[in-house]
Design an enzyme around this catalytic site. Structure first.
Site, mmCIF file in Angstrom:
data_model
loop_
_atom_site.group_PDB
_atom_site.id
_atom_site.type_symbol
_atom_site.label_atom_id
_atom_site.label_comp_id
_atom_site.label_asym_id
_atom_site.label_seq_id
_atom_site.Cartn_x
_atom_site.Cartn_y
_atom_site.Cartn_z
ATOM 1 N N ASP A 155 -8.957 -2.923 -14.721
ATOM 2 C CA ASP A 155 -7.497 -2.697 -13.953
ATOM 3 C C ASP A 155 -7.360 -1.164 -13.939
ATOM 4 O OD1 ASP A 155 -5.351 -3.103 -12.818
ATOM 5 O OD2 ASP A 155 -3.978 -4.234 -14.181
ATOM 6 N N ASP A 175 -1.096 -5.691 -6.742
ATOM 7 C CA ASP A 175 0.215 -5.899 -7.407
ATOM 8 C C ASP A 175 0.968 -6.479 -6.233
ATOM 9 O OD1 ASP A 175 -0.754 -5.407 -9.846
ATOM 10 O OD2 ASP A 175 0.182 -3.248 -10.153
#
Length: 928
Positions: free
Chosen positions: A529, A604
């Site tokens: 990430d 996200d």
């Protein structure tokens, strides 16, 4: 360092407070517009039709494999070198660089899987206005016009694509700054010794503009020691109204024109709660665009890793259907045309023109350049359960047990950043995850796996082995002054390893060895990430562009950083197994070629209906440019979905290639059984549908790995001549044979699905109802509905016995669903291997299943491959069938036997019960 840390701590606390509040949407002011990006503003200000570039035909050299000639900018006399190649597979490559730059300009390495093989170019004609070259196949030619410079790619009398037809080629040459004492003496000597290295003294003086040598955005100043270095080129696409690709953007599948707003931006960024339906940059960047009309598909691959903006204009944009009809009635002969302009901050122009002509030809052409989708282990195609964060080992065990208790299968459970010892990656929290091997062994005993996060920001801590090693080897990215670059991310002060270095990647890969990554086991895979890279206190939440990767500035390599992180991680997982096991690595940032290393997700997102809808075009766009293994966080990462949205998201996610539920740590828990028995049942059914279809999904991944074709694909890929499919983005195909129209509207009582193909029939996979193609079909829906259709003419294998994980189902039997077309024929495939090793190269079963003349047969497509399976065929369901008098099975050993069957006359469905042949054997089933 302590002083700096103390000073910055309140900033991080404030940032985290805002981040974790869950109420803040994206602050667009944190990210640049084109007007705030000086090179974009400069280039966009250029007027079409005023190109200063001409080709110097007397400098032309033509060898068997390439043409070179010089271009000159008549305004400043700077010379460029043009290289033109005809590549195997119906592609053309155009490179433009400075003839004699003051210093080398960055050319992107490692993305191409090899130097693309060339084919001969031949000169057809030449005069003072230009040259005509043959591209070989199908009367294809390149016309190179000299003044102004322009390239036209022709097929017969038709222009397929033009380069610089609008005169927007721009190439900012490297130069010395006039008003600085920091001039490079070596460059000055070169300039004096070689007049051709710099424009003639008599040239028109170029004035310096704001942002050419230094640029400020918010509180951040970008020093530009090399000055302005942008490159730009325009492409015209006659006859084209639909263009696609250039992910990642939260926007429609068909790209919009950008004339009245910002261009699409390609610049990998950590965008918090991104907005939908705009061209802002997101986490990944693939500079590939596809153009499509009913006659042809082409592609443009702009190989540049710097910040890039893409402008799109169209002569039909804004015209209503009535307006287009009026043109037709009035006899207007204006051909639709789309014009695309690429603008990059640095590097060179290196562009691959993929000439199709079919969609699948373009996929093959692009795959020949950058490779295909990594073939994942079967388990990775199953369901993944994640949240930020599962609290401790007891929590993991409880969630794992909850899936068994509620009879919901899953393959992977995930751990986010809180599992580490103080955000130190490759470690475990000594209190919450004290015995990680015990935890992993417990999962392994149930044939399940885990993914743990390993991010590329490294806590600056002298007691942390990883940091000490990277620092001692000088593997960190440097700041402009030569010290280690430091920024703020989850651990606080962090260093950023220079993944552009092969030796750094080799070292990183070695850290995944079982004796280095303590507590890891074979069933632990990895998630990268924050690898844009994300720098909380950096400009636009990323790294300063004047940071240094060896000789190169970060501005040159920014978009490829995440690609390298995933590459190194995947290599580490392969190496730890001695090259035996296929890795699974998820990445947030990506570039062209990232498909070779694993999966991506859409970042996200939020628990909103519009975010559910946008997951479809976002993944379709990625599939078109090679990245098939795509999904979105089921349920939405931010905020809390109501039960209807959560159920609908599971139903949609079950039919997307990467199927993972994930949630922010600030959201209430949302394991599938927490919303009442009724919703648990609906979610269970969606997940179970995924597992029954694993044989088909796995086959699609195998094909994507072999061919580069997308798994989840827009309808126009299979129906390229049907304009009704060109802008569809609320439904999609999985492979050729399954059409899915998820329910993505709140309170929906029905959906309208377009079923393509005028000579096609489609069968509802739940009811077996038959529908004709080339129609819009209204489908009433309830909360249990997932509208899915199987194409008539196809055979799809399923496994009906769903167990706790994919590995538990390996030896289970198959049910074949045979959907007959109007000619009463059907075809499909069955692919089987061990599900997890690289032995699939030589040990596998690949069989063609076909139905014709009332005979269903299985034929070996890979007789040289060796593999055996315990799986057998326990049921065959034939849709659109007639009732036979008897059914005979003939096996490869010559044995014949009768097969029991049922026939449902009302639905024309024939079910053969327990024919019993091995899934890897030759056999024929005859309906008499």
């Amino acid at each position: 360092m302590a002083t700096f840390t103390e000073r910055m701590a309140p900033v991080l606390v404030l940032w985290l407070a805002v981040f974790l509040s869950g109420t803040w949407a994206v602050d667009k002011g944190n990210f640049k517009t084109c007007d705030q990006s000086s090179f974009c503003k400069r280039q966009r200000a250029l007027k079409p039709g005023e190109s200063p570039y001409r080709a110097l035909l007397e400098t032309m050299e033509l060898t068997n494999t390439r043409l070179t000639l010089q271009l000159i900018n008549d305004n400043n006399k700077v010379r460029l070198l043009l290289e033109l190649y005809r590549l195997q597979g119906n592609m053309t490559r155009v490179k433009i660089n400075e003839l004699k730059p003051l210093k080398p300009r960055y050319e992107v390495p490692d993305v191409l899987i090899r130097e693309p093989p060339t084919e001969p170019l031949s000169l057809l004609s030449q005069d003072e206005n230009g040259v005509v070259l043959s591209l070989g196949a199908e009367s294809q030619r390149v016309i190179l016009s000299a003044r102004p410079f322009r390239l036209d790619i022709m097929e017969g009398r038709d222009v397929v694509m033009s380069l610089n037809s609008r005169g927007l080629l721009a190439f900012e040459h490297l130069r010395m700054r006039k008003d600085t004492s920091q001039a490079d003496p070596e460059a000055e000597k070169k300039e004096e010794a070689d007049p051709a290295a710099q424009p003639e003294a008599a040239k028109e003086e170029e004035k310096d503009e704001d942002g050419m040598w230094e640029e400020t955005f918010k509180s951040h100043t970008d020093s530009k020691p090399n000055g302005p270095s942008a490159v730009s080129l325009d492409f015209s696409l006659p006859g084209v109204e639909h263009v696609y690709g250039i992910p990642e953007h939260a926007d429609t599948l068909r790209l919009k024109t950008t004339e009245n707003g910002d261009p699409y931006r390609l610049y990998n960024l950590d965008v918090f709660q991104y907005e939908l339906y705009n061209p802002m940059a997101l986490y990944g960047a693939v500079p590939v665009m596809l153009a499509h009309n009913a006659q042809r598909t082409t592609g443009v691959f702009w190989l540049n890793a710097a910040e890039t903006w893409v402008d799109i204009s169209s002569n039909t944009a804004g015209k209503t259907v009535f307006g287009k009809m009026l043109d037709y009635v009035q006899g207007s002969n204006e051909t639709p045309q789309t014009d695309v302009r690429w603008i990059s901050e640095s590097g060179i122009i290196d562009v691959f023109i993929m000439l199709g002509p079919t969609p699948k030809d373009v996929f093959s052409q692009y795959a020949s350049l950058t490779g295909t989708q990594a073939f994942p282990p079967l388990a990775a195609v199953g369901y993944h359960q994640c949240r930020w964060n599962y609290n401790d080992q007891e929590d993991v065990a409880a969630v794992d047990a909850g899936f068994d208790e509620h009879d919901i299968p899953y393959d992977y459970i995930w751990l986010d950043i809180e599992h580490t010892d103080g955000k130190r990656y490759f470690t475990w929290d000594p209190h919450k995850f004290a015995t990680p091997k015990e935890m992993l062994q417990g999962l392994s005993d149930k044939k399940r796996k885990m993914v743990a996060i390993v991010d590329p920001h490294i806590k600056v801590d002298s007691n942390y082995k990883i940091h000490n090693e990277i620092r001692s080897r000088s593997f960190y990215i440097k700041n402009k002054d030569g010290g280690d670059y430091e920024g703020w991310c989850w651990p606080g002060s962090a260093g950023y390893p220079d993944f552009t270095r092969a030796d750094m990647r080799d070292w990183w890969a070695s850290m995944f060895a079982y004796n280095q990554y303590e507590g890891s086991m074979e069933n632990l895979d990895t998630w990268n990430d924050m690898n844009e890279p994300s720098v909380f206190n950096g400009p636009e939440v990323t790294m300063h562009k004047d940071a240094m990767h060896g000789a190169w500035e970060h501005r040159d390599v920014h978009n490829i950083y995440g690609f390298y992180v995933q590459m190194a991680t995947a290599e580490g997982l392969i190496q730890r197994s001695g090259g035996v096991e296929r890795p699974f690595v998820l990445t947030r940032a990506f570039f062209a070629g990232s498909q070779r290393y694993g999966a991506v997700w859409t970042g996200d997102n939020a628990a909103e209906w519009e975010h559910l809808k946008i997951s479809i075009p976002m993944c379709l766009s990625l599939g078109l440019v090679g990245i098939s293994f795509c999904g979105a966080d089921v349920g939405g990462f931010f905020k809390s979905p109501n039960t209807e949205l959560l159920v609908r998201w599971y139903q949609t996610g079950a039919y997307q290639p990467f199927f993972r539920a994930h949630a922010h740590l600030d959201t209430p828990r949302r394991e599938p059984w927490l919303f009442g028995p009724e919703n648990t049942a609906l979610i269970r059914e969606a997940v179970r549908q995924r597992y029954t279809l694993l044989p088909y999904w796995y086959l699609q991944f195998y094909h994507a790995h072999r061919t580069g074709e997308p798994i989840m694909r827009p309808l126009w890929v299979e129906y390229p001549e049907d304009p009704a499919t060109f802008a569809l983005e609320d439904e999609f195909l999985i492979g050729r044979d399954l059409l899915v129209h998820p329910v993505t509207e709140e309170g929906a009582r029905g959906v309208t699905a377009y079923l393509p193909g005028k000579d096609q029939v489609w069968f509802d996979v739940h009811t077996f109802q038959k529908h004709n193609g080339a129609q819009n079909l209204y489908i009433p829906v309830t909360m249990s509905s997932i509208p899915v259709f199987q194409r008539g003419g196809s055979i799809i294998p399923r496994k009906i016995r769903v167990r706790r994980s994919s590995s538990c189902m390996m030896q289970d039997p198959y049910t074949l669903y045979v959907a007959l077309n109007l000619q009463r024929t059907a075809e499909g495939e069955l692919y089987i291997d061990d599900g997890h090793t690289f032995n699939y190269e030589k040990e596998f079963i690949h069989r063609r299943l076909s139905f014709a003349n009332n005979v269903l047969s299985s034929v070996n497509l890979a007789p040289e491959a060796q593999f055996s399976t315990g799986s057998w065929i326990e049921r065959i369901v034939i849709l659109g069938a007639s009732k036979p008098s008897k059914v005979l099975l003939k096996t490869d050993d010559g044995q014949e036997s009768q097969v029991e069957f049922d026939f449902d006359a009302s639905m024309s469905v024939l079910t053969l019960r327990k024919p019993g042949m091995n899934a890897g054997a030759d056999w024929n089933v005859m309906l008499q």
